[in-house]
Design a protein around this motif. Sequence first.
Motif, PDB file in Angstrom:
ATOM      1  N   LEU A  18       0.819  -1.202   0.000  1.00 56.35           N
ATOM      2  CA  LEU A  18       0.000   0.000   0.000  1.00 56.35           C
ATOM      3  C   LEU A  18       0.853   1.253   0.000  1.00 56.35           C
ATOM      4  O   LEU A  18       0.541   2.230  -0.668  1.00 56.35           O
ATOM      5  CB  LEU A  18      -0.945  -0.001   1.205  1.00 56.35           C
ATOM      6  N   SER A  19       1.957   1.251   0.735  1.00 52.93           N
ATOM      7  CA  SER A  19       2.785   2.452   0.816  1.00 52.93           C
ATOM      8  C   SER A  19       3.615   2.658  -0.450  1.00 52.93           C
ATOM      9  O   SER A  19       3.857   3.782  -0.857  1.00 52.93           O
ATOM     10  CB  SER A  19       3.694   2.408   2.039  1.00 52.93           C
ATOM     11  N   LEU A  20       4.040   1.577  -1.085  1.00 55.43           N
ATOM     12  CA  LEU A  20       4.847   1.708  -2.291  1.00 55.43           C
ATOM     13  C   LEU A  20       3.987   2.001  -3.511  1.00 55.43           C
ATOM     14  O   LEU A  20       4.379   2.747  -4.392  1.00 55.43           O
ATOM     15  CB  LEU A  20       5.658   0.436  -2.533  1.00 55.43           C
ATOM     16  N   GLY A  21       2.814   1.415  -3.583  1.00 47.88           N
ATOM     17  CA  GLY A  21       1.948   1.621  -4.737  1.00 47.88           C
ATOM     18  C   GLY A  21       2.528   0.980  -5.981  1.00 47.88           C
ATOM     19  O   GLY A  21       3.528   0.265  -5.945  1.00 47.88           O
ATOM     20  N   ALA A  70      13.956   3.792 -16.961  1.00 47.46           N
ATOM     21  CA  ALA A  70      14.025   3.672 -15.500  1.00 47.46           C
ATOM     22  C   ALA A  70      12.662   3.266 -14.948  1.00 47.46           C
ATOM     23  O   ALA A  70      11.626   3.554 -15.550  1.00 47.46           O
ATOM     24  CB  ALA A  70      14.469   4.989 -14.869  1.00 47.46           C
ATOM     25  N   THR A  71      12.705   2.602 -13.802  1.00 41.53           N
ATOM     26  CA  THR A  71      11.499   2.189 -13.085  1.00 41.53           C
ATOM     27  C   THR A  71      11.695   2.496 -11.611  1.00 41.53           C
ATOM     28  O   THR A  71      12.780   2.282 -11.070  1.00 41.53           O
ATOM     29  CB  THR A  71      11.255   0.668 -13.250  1.00 41.53           C
ATOM     30  N   GLY A  72      10.653   2.999 -10.964  1.00 42.83           N
ATOM     31  CA  GLY A  72      10.758   3.291  -9.537  1.00 42.83           C
ATOM     32  C   GLY A  72       9.563   4.076  -9.035  1.00 42.83           C
ATOM     33  O   GLY A  72       8.472   3.987  -9.604  1.00 42.83           O
ATOM     34  N   THR A  73       9.795   4.865  -8.003  1.00 40.31           N
ATOM     35  CA  THR A  73       8.718   5.672  -7.429  1.00 40.31           C
ATOM     36  C   THR A  73       8.417   6.858  -8.344  1.00 40.31           C
ATOM     37  O   THR A  73       9.244   7.242  -9.185  1.00 40.31           O
ATOM     38  CB  THR A  73       9.099   6.215  -6.043  1.00 40.31           C
ATOM     39  N   ARG A  74       7.270   7.433  -8.141  1.00 39.02           N
ATOM     40  CA  ARG A  74       6.883   8.595  -8.958  1.00 39.02           C
ATOM     41  C   ARG A  74       7.896   9.727  -8.806  1.00 39.02           C
ATOM     42  O   ARG A  74       8.294  10.357  -9.792  1.00 39.02           O
ATOM     43  CB  ARG A  74       5.488   9.073  -8.567  1.00 39.02           C
ATOM     44  N   GLU A  75       8.324   9.979  -7.582  1.00 36.62           N
ATOM     45  CA  GLU A  75       9.268  11.071  -7.343  1.00 36.62           C
ATOM     46  C   GLU A  75      10.587  10.842  -8.075  1.00 36.62           C
ATOM     47  O   GLU A  75      11.145  11.776  -8.658  1.00 36.62           O
ATOM     48  CB  GLU A  75       9.510  11.249  -5.838  1.00 36.62           C
ATOM     49  N   GLU A  76      11.090   9.605  -8.043  1.00 39.90           N
ATOM     50  CA  GLU A  76      12.331   9.291  -8.759  1.00 39.90           C
ATOM     51  C   GLU A  76      12.160   9.510 -10.259  1.00 39.90           C
ATOM     52  O   GLU A  76      13.037  10.078 -10.920  1.00 39.90           O
ATOM     53  CB  GLU A  76      12.747   7.841  -8.511  1.00 39.90           C
ATOM     54  N   MET A  77      11.026   9.055 -10.791  1.00 40.88           N
ATOM     55  CA  MET A  77      10.792   9.174 -12.228  1.00 40.88           C
ATOM     56  C   MET A  77      10.597  10.632 -12.637  1.00 40.88           C
ATOM     57  O   MET A  77      11.035  11.030 -13.721  1.00 40.88           O
ATOM     58  CB  MET A  77       9.590   8.325 -12.664  1.00 40.88           C
ATOM     59  N   GLU A  78       9.999  11.433 -11.769  1.00 41.05           N
ATOM     60  CA  GLU A  78       9.881  12.867 -12.053  1.00 41.05           C
ATOM     61  C   GLU A  78      11.259  13.510 -12.166  1.00 41.05           C
ATOM     62  O   GLU A  78      11.493  14.354 -13.032  1.00 41.05           O
ATOM     63  CB  GLU A  78       9.054  13.561 -10.974  1.00 41.05           C
ATOM     64  N   ARG A  79      12.179  13.105 -11.284  1.00 44.26           N
ATOM     65  CA  ARG A  79      13.551  13.636 -11.356  1.00 44.26           C
ATOM     66  C   ARG A  79      14.228  13.221 -12.657  1.00 44.26           C
ATOM     67  O   ARG A  79      14.923  14.025 -13.286  1.00 44.26           O
ATOM     68  CB  ARG A  79      14.370  13.168 -10.152  1.00 44.26           C
ATOM     69  N   HIS A  80      14.039  11.956 -13.064  1.00 40.93           N
ATOM     70  CA  HIS A  80      14.651  11.488 -14.317  1.00 40.93           C
ATOM     71  C   HIS A  80      14.086  12.237 -15.523  1.00 40.93           C
ATOM     72  O   HIS A  80      14.840  12.615 -16.429  1.00 40.93           O
ATOM     73  CB  HIS A  80      14.448   9.984 -14.492  1.00 40.93           C
ATOM     74  N   VAL A  81      12.767  12.436 -15.536  1.00 36.52           N
ATOM     75  CA  VAL A  81      12.145  13.159 -16.649  1.00 36.52           C
ATOM     76  C   VAL A  81      12.700  14.582 -16.717  1.00 36.52           C
ATOM     77  O   VAL A  81      13.066  15.067 -17.796  1.00 36.52           O
ATOM     78  CB  VAL A  81      10.605  13.167 -16.515  1.00 36.52           C
ATOM     79  N   TRP A  90      13.120  14.282 -25.181  1.00 38.12           N
ATOM     80  CA  TRP A  90      11.700  14.204 -24.873  1.00 38.12           C
ATOM     81  C   TRP A  90      11.482  13.025 -23.949  1.00 38.12           C
ATOM     82  O   TRP A  90      11.829  11.890 -24.291  1.00 38.12           O
ATOM     83  CB  TRP A  90      10.883  14.013 -26.137  1.00 38.12           C
ATOM     84  N   ALA A  91      10.902  13.259 -22.783  1.00 37.51           N
ATOM     85  CA  ALA A  91      10.683  12.185 -21.808  1.00 37.51           C
ATOM     86  C   ALA A  91       9.395  12.437 -21.039  1.00 37.51           C
ATOM     87  O   ALA A  91       9.001  13.585 -20.836  1.00 37.51           O
ATOM     88  CB  ALA A  91      11.858  12.094 -20.844  1.00 37.51           C
ATOM     89  N   THR A  92       8.770  11.344 -20.627  1.00 36.77           N
ATOM     90  CA  THR A  92       7.568  11.406 -19.804  1.00 36.77           C
ATOM     91  C   THR A  92       7.636  10.305 -18.762  1.00 36.77           C
ATOM     92  O   THR A  92       8.462   9.393 -18.862  1.00 36.77           O
ATOM     93  CB  THR A  92       6.277  11.208 -20.638  1.00 36.77           C
ATOM     94  N   LEU A  93       6.748  10.393 -17.770  1.00 35.84           N
ATOM     95  CA  LEU A  93       6.632   9.303 -16.816  1.00 35.84           C
ATOM     96  C   LEU A  93       5.249   8.712 -16.943  1.00 35.84           C
ATOM     97  O   LEU A  93       4.315   9.379 -17.404  1.00 35.84           O
ATOM     98  CB  LEU A  93       6.912   9.755 -15.381  1.00 35.84           C
ATOM     99  N   GLN A  94       5.127   7.455 -16.553  1.00 38.27           N
ATOM    100  CA  GLN A  94       3.856   6.747 -16.663  1.00 38.27           C
ATOM    101  C   GLN A  94       3.748   5.739 -15.541  1.00 38.27           C
ATOM    102  O   GLN A  94       4.734   5.071 -15.217  1.00 38.27           O
ATOM    103  CB  GLN A  94       3.799   6.054 -18.021  1.00 38.27           C
ATOM    104  N   ARG A  95       2.571   5.629 -14.978  1.00 35.40           N
ATOM    105  CA  ARG A  95       2.333   4.619 -13.940  1.00 35.40           C
ATOM    106  C   ARG A  95       2.174   3.267 -14.609  1.00 35.40           C
ATOM    107  O   ARG A  95       1.520   3.139 -15.626  1.00 35.40           O
ATOM    108  CB  ARG A  95       1.073   4.992 -13.158  1.00 35.40           C
ATOM    109  N   VAL A  96       2.779   2.255 -14.000  1.00 34.90           N
ATOM    110  CA  VAL A  96       2.665   0.894 -14.509  1.00 34.90           C
ATOM    111  C   VAL A  96       1.408   0.278 -13.902  1.00 34.90           C
ATOM    112  O   VAL A  96       1.282   0.218 -12.681  1.00 34.90           O
ATOM    113  CB  VAL A  96       3.905   0.054 -14.141  1.00 34.90           C
TER     114      VAL A  96
END
Length: 98
Positions: A18-21, A70-81, A90-96
């Motif tokens: 639940l905490s990781l999502g 990359a794969t990980g938490t939303r915050e990590e992926m926001e930093r990568h984007v 050009w980069a985006t993030l997406q929930r799996v």
Amino acid sequence: MPKTLDAIDLDVELDERLSLGAPWITLVWNDPVNLMSYVSYVFRSYFGFSKAEAERRMLQVHTEGRAVVATGTREEMERHVEAMHGFGLWATLQRVDS
């Protein structure tokens, strides 16, 4: 009544899920501007990919239009984007979806 060890383990596992999502991914998209060698360089220098792995993902971007880098938490992926945008990619993030 105290919980059994099995019940405690299940509670901890459920709390962790639940905490990781669901995980998030960073996608890099093909663009008409950047050279393939530059994209490969960014993948090696920023993500630390080997030359072969950077080339494989760069070719995936070029031939399929995008690649997961990359794969990980939303915050990590926001930093990568944000970092990819800083490199001019050009980069985006997406929930799996599970």
